[in-house]
Enzyme design. Structure first.
Site, PDB file in Angstrom:
ATOM      1  N   PRO A 254      21.442 -12.441  -8.006  1.00 30.65           N
ATOM      2  CA  PRO A 254      21.402 -11.302  -7.087  1.00 30.65           C
ATOM      3  C   PRO A 254      20.843 -11.706  -5.734  1.00 30.65           C
ATOM      4  O   PRO A 254      20.225 -12.770  -5.592  1.00 30.65           O
ATOM      5  CB  PRO A 254      20.475 -10.315  -7.809  1.00 30.65           C
TER       6      PRO A 254
ATOM      7  N   VAL B 106      16.960 -13.854  -4.242  1.00 30.60           N
ATOM      8  CA  VAL B 106      16.252 -14.664  -5.242  1.00 30.60           C
ATOM      9  C   VAL B 106      16.078 -16.115  -4.780  1.00 30.60           C
ATOM     10  O   VAL B 106      15.487 -16.917  -5.504  1.00 30.60           O
ATOM     11  CB  VAL B 106      16.989 -14.634  -6.596  1.00 30.60           C
TER      12      VAL B 106
ATOM     13  N   LYS C  20      18.708 -18.346  -3.230  1.00 30.89           N
ATOM     14  CA  LYS C  20      19.821 -19.281  -3.377  1.00 30.89           C
ATOM     15  C   LYS C  20      19.981 -20.146  -2.125  1.00 30.89           C
ATOM     16  O   LYS C  20      20.104 -21.372  -2.214  1.00 30.89           O
ATOM     17  CB  LYS C  20      21.112 -18.498  -3.653  1.00 30.89           C
TER      18      LYS C  20
ATOM     19  N   SER D  14      28.556  -2.402 -22.445  1.00 35.31           N
ATOM     20  CA  SER D  14      27.215  -2.587 -22.999  1.00 35.31           C
ATOM     21  C   SER D  14      26.449  -1.278 -23.140  1.00 35.31           C
ATOM     22  O   SER D  14      25.362  -1.270 -23.732  1.00 35.31           O
ATOM     23  CB  SER D  14      26.415  -3.555 -22.118  1.00 35.31           C
TER      24      SER D  14
ATOM     25  N   LYS E 278      18.529  -7.648 -17.701  1.00 35.55           N
ATOM     26  CA  LYS E 278      18.273  -6.333 -18.280  1.00 35.55           C
ATOM     27  C   LYS E 278      16.831  -6.212 -18.773  1.00 35.55           C
ATOM     28  O   LYS E 278      16.180  -5.179 -18.593  1.00 35.55           O
ATOM     29  CB  LYS E 278      19.257  -6.075 -19.423  1.00 35.55           C
TER      30      LYS E 278
END
Length: 791
Positions: free
Chosen positions: A362, A365, A367, A684, A727
């Site tokens: 996301p 973070v 990158k 899910s 999650k």
């Protein structure tokens, strides 16, 4: 030596003073101005003038010889009479001489301040053959024709040639008028035989006549073809020449010369260098006023500014690389370990084909900063190529030079910016590339990222292969599923999940506070943020996977402190928990789990989003109706099918759940997922929907501190899903202490940080029966509601 001294030492009979010439040949019967600058030459000229004696004009073999001797002089010269002598206004003496006859040098005389020699006069033949007469007649005609082709020739010269009857005199006069090389004129002077001399003069004259005729024909044809543009070009060229003569314009010769030197120096491959020199030659012959000139010049500038040369090998310091990663990033231990492995392989095998790393995670973070850290560890330039929104293949491969304003693609532009062929190039947002009518940029990326092909990458603008094998490519993406499968296959995927609250606290303390303090001009002693305030900012004002919003909130706090310090209200400001409401406003996120899930018919699900994990609530209610299923909340097709499967599964288990058989015939079931403005999809949430339906019909509420994720089947199995780490972290951020997960995802728990695993309880499910047993409140508890019964 003055004039009286020269008269005292007169030359003996048969001797003359010699005037050696560097590049002038005087013929008999021809008037010619001469200049003398060397002391001995000036003395010879003065001797001839003062004594009224002839002067010997002879050409020296080497013009650079300042003191020519006998071997340096030609054997045959011309005896001349000094017609006029000008008073010297400078070091040069000027005179006008008329050739009389040829002579041959027999030997030099010593003891004179000038060159003096005994000479033998060469006589012209008294009788003239018919062959010589014919050659002289033809020579006269050719000479007259040439005079007609030359502009600005006096008419008296043509009359002189017609009046000259002697073949020898005609040959000498024409030889003096010829525009020939000095060596050719000396050959004519040394040719004593009259017929041979006439033939040589006629041969040179004929060649010159053909050149003049051809030049006249070309001039006439060119004059007919010149249009207004060519006329302007000629005027510009003349103006440029005038400016160059006046010193007002340097022209383009210097620029083209510099381009040639750059092509030789830049270290291009041989085939590319040959091509560049060929294009440079075209540029040199091209008028700078044409439109193609600027296009070709820009093209050559691009060729000479690219890093063609093979880079030097540098040694990678593994300990320094590890320190750089630890200094720049907190946590991400597995990611750092993979980067260290990557650097170790590059160190042991610099020329090997290293994998293309792709950081997926996301926003916020780290990158991009990881790519910068890799560049620092490798001690190489870093360049970022943004691919977000790119939908034209030419953005990767460049445009062809046939288009006006064409440029190379982003890859070549990045290399020019980096200035090194072994740079670290970050292909940012590779998942945002999309195909359009202009082509598929993903297809162009295949050649860039494939180690088997990128050594001969061909940009459409350059038209020449460029070696990309030494470039360290690093890609970033938020959602790897959006990357084309062929591109994904050429990269090694490295997931960067979101941070836990504790990790965010450490990042804020170590990096963000210092960076925002410096950005707002504050010293370390001027602002202090307590841990309680910082933890509240993390928990109540941000709920994201990264730290970008957290840094913004810290920046707002620092700006408030900067305002107070600038106004002189304080020199040291301490921000504590009670101060946040006045600075940041009320808390943006509340822990509403107990409020919303303490009633039957409500379940808390876990979802994966491109910006990290998140929680979602499944709300179910029942109304009188005809057995319909109503779905709201902007659900996708897969999520709608999950809701239908969940309702069918509840119906199939009516006996186990102690529900009347006719319960579902006379009611409508409404399933709603709040935050209806946000599209939702995926399988899910199937388990959460089943639990919400089972809670509604049994009257048993789902535990308020529990969240769940998993896909269900019609047989009641709980199937594995993805994004477990994201999650679980989202559940922890929301204050949830227990999570129900599919048993098949137990292996994915290793990716969850140790602190999170220790703080939460995980319940592993194989079927929905396990979920009902662990997730619903016991029968008869205060949370129980009477089930809906039909009578």
């Amino acid at each position: 030596m003055n004039a009286p001294e020269l008269r005292d030492r007169l030359l003996p009979e048969g001797a003359i003073a010699l005037l050696p010439m560097r590049n002038v040949v005087l013929f008999p019967h021809v008037l010619m101005p001469i200049s003398a600058g060397r002391p001995r030459s000036i003395a010879a000229l003065q001797y001839a003038v003062n004594n009224g004696s002839p002067l010997g004009i002879v050409m020296q073999r080497d013009p650079r010889d300042e003191e020519p001797g006998r071997q340096a002089l030609h054997d045959i010269g011309t005896l001349a009479k000094v017609v006029q002598h000008a008073e010297p206004g400078s070091q040069l003496h000027h005179a006008v001489c008329q050739g009389v006859r040829r002579f041959r040098i027999e030997g030099l005389l010593e003891g004179y301040p000038f060159l003096a020699a005994r000479v033998q006069l060469l006589e012209e033949p008294a009788a003239v053959s018919m062959q010589a007469e014919a050659l002289a007649m033809q020579l006269r005609e050719r000479a007259t024709e040439i005079l007609g082709l030359l502009p600005g020739v006096p008419a008296e010269l043509a009359h002189t040639l017609q009046a000259t009857r002697s073949p020898a005199q005609l040959a000498d006069i024409v030889s003096g008028l010829l525009d020939a090389e000095v060596a050719e004129k000396q050959t004519l002077l040394e040719t004593v035989d009259l017929e041979e001399r006439l033939q040589l003069v006629l041969q040179i004259l004929s060649r010159r006549l053909e050149v003049l005729r051809l030049s006249q024909e070309i001039g006439e044809r060119t004059k007919e073809q010149i249009d207004d543009r060519e006329r302007k070009f000629l005027l510009r060229e003349q103006l440029k020449t005038i400016q160059r003569e006046l010193g007002e314009g340097g022209g383009n010769d210097e620029d083209i010369s510099q381009l040639g030197q750059a092509i030789e120096r830049i270290g291009m491959p041989p085939e590319v260098q040959v091509h560049a020199l060929k294009e440079l030659d075209r540029l040199r012959r091209m008028p700078d006023s044409s439109g193609e000139y600027s296009m070709l010049r820009t093209y050559l500038d691009w060729l000479t500014e690219l890093p063609w040369a093979t880079p030097k090998e540098t040694v990678i310091d593994m300990e320094a690389a590890r320190r750089i990663l630890e200094t720049d990033h907190h946590g991400l231990e597995r990611i750092k370990q993979r980067i260290i492995e990557f650097l170790a392989v590059r160190k042991l095998n610099p020329l090997g084909r290293a994998p293309i790393l792709c950081f997926v995670g996301p926003p916020g973070v780290g990158k991009t900063s990881l790519g910068q850290s890799i560049a620092r560890a490798l001690d190489r330039p870093f360049v970022r190529v943004s691919l977000g929104g790119v939908h034209d293949e030419a953005e990767i491969r460049g445009h062809r030079r046939t288009y006006i304003g064409a440029l190379p693609g982003n890859i070549v532009q990045g290399l020019r910016k980096a200035g090194a062929r072994d740079c670290v190039m970050m292909l940012d947002e590779v998942d945002k590339v999309s195909a359009s009518a202009h082509g598929d940029p993903s297809a162009a990326l295949l050649e860039v990222l494939d180690p088997e092909q990128n050594s001969t990458f061909r940009d459409n603008y350059l038209g020449q292969p460029f070696d990309l094998s030494r470039v360290v490519f690093i890609a970033t993406a938020n959602v790897i599923d959006n990357v084309a499968p062929a591109v994904r296959d050429r990269m090694e995927i490295i997931d960067l999940p979101g941070y836990t609250q504790e990790e965010k606290m450490q990042i804020a303390r170590t990096y963000l506070l210092r960076r925002q303090r410096e950005a707002n001009g504050l010293g370390q002693t001027q602002c202090e943020v307590t841990d309680a305030a910082l933890r509240t900012i993390v928990a109540d004002y941000t709920r994201e996977a990264g730290v970008r919003q957290l840094e913004r909130e810290i920046g707002r706090v620092m700006r408030h402190v900067a305002m107070r310090v600038a106004q002189g209200d304080a020199t040291h400001v301490r921000i504590d928990l009670p101060d946040l409401d006045a600075i940041l406003g009320p808390a943006r996120f509340e822990h509403e789990i107990a409020l919303r899930s303490s009633l039957p018919g409500v379940a808390t699900g876990l979802a994966w989003t491109p910006v990290g994990g998140d929680i979602l609530f499944i709300e179910v209610t029942r109304i009188a109706g005809t057995g319909r299923l109503i779905l709201t909340g902007q659900l996708g097709e897969v999520m709608k099918e999950s809701a239908q499967a969940a309702l069918t599964l509840v119906k199939s288990r009516a006996v186990e759940l102690r529900l009347p058989a006719r319960l579902f015939e006379d009611i409508d079931v409404h399933v709603h997922v709040p935050a209806g403005a946000i599209p939702k999809d995926g399988p899910s949430a199937g388990l959460a929907m089943f639990m919400a339906l089972a809670s509604l019909f049994t009257g048993r509420a789902v535990h308020p501190d529990m969240a769940m994720t998993g896909e269900i089947s019609l047989r009641g199995l709980v199937m594995a899903v993805g994004g477990i780490k994201e999650k679980v972290l989202a559940a922890q951020r929301a204050g949830i202490s227990r999570v129900m997960l599919p048993a098949r995802n137990e292996k994915d728990l290793r990716d969850v940080p140790e602190s999170t695993r220790a703080a939460m309880q995980f319940i592993w499910l194989r079927s929905v029966d396990d979920a009902i047993e662990a997730g619903l409140a016991a029968a008869g508890s205060p949370e129980r509601e009477q089930p809906f019964l039909l009578v």
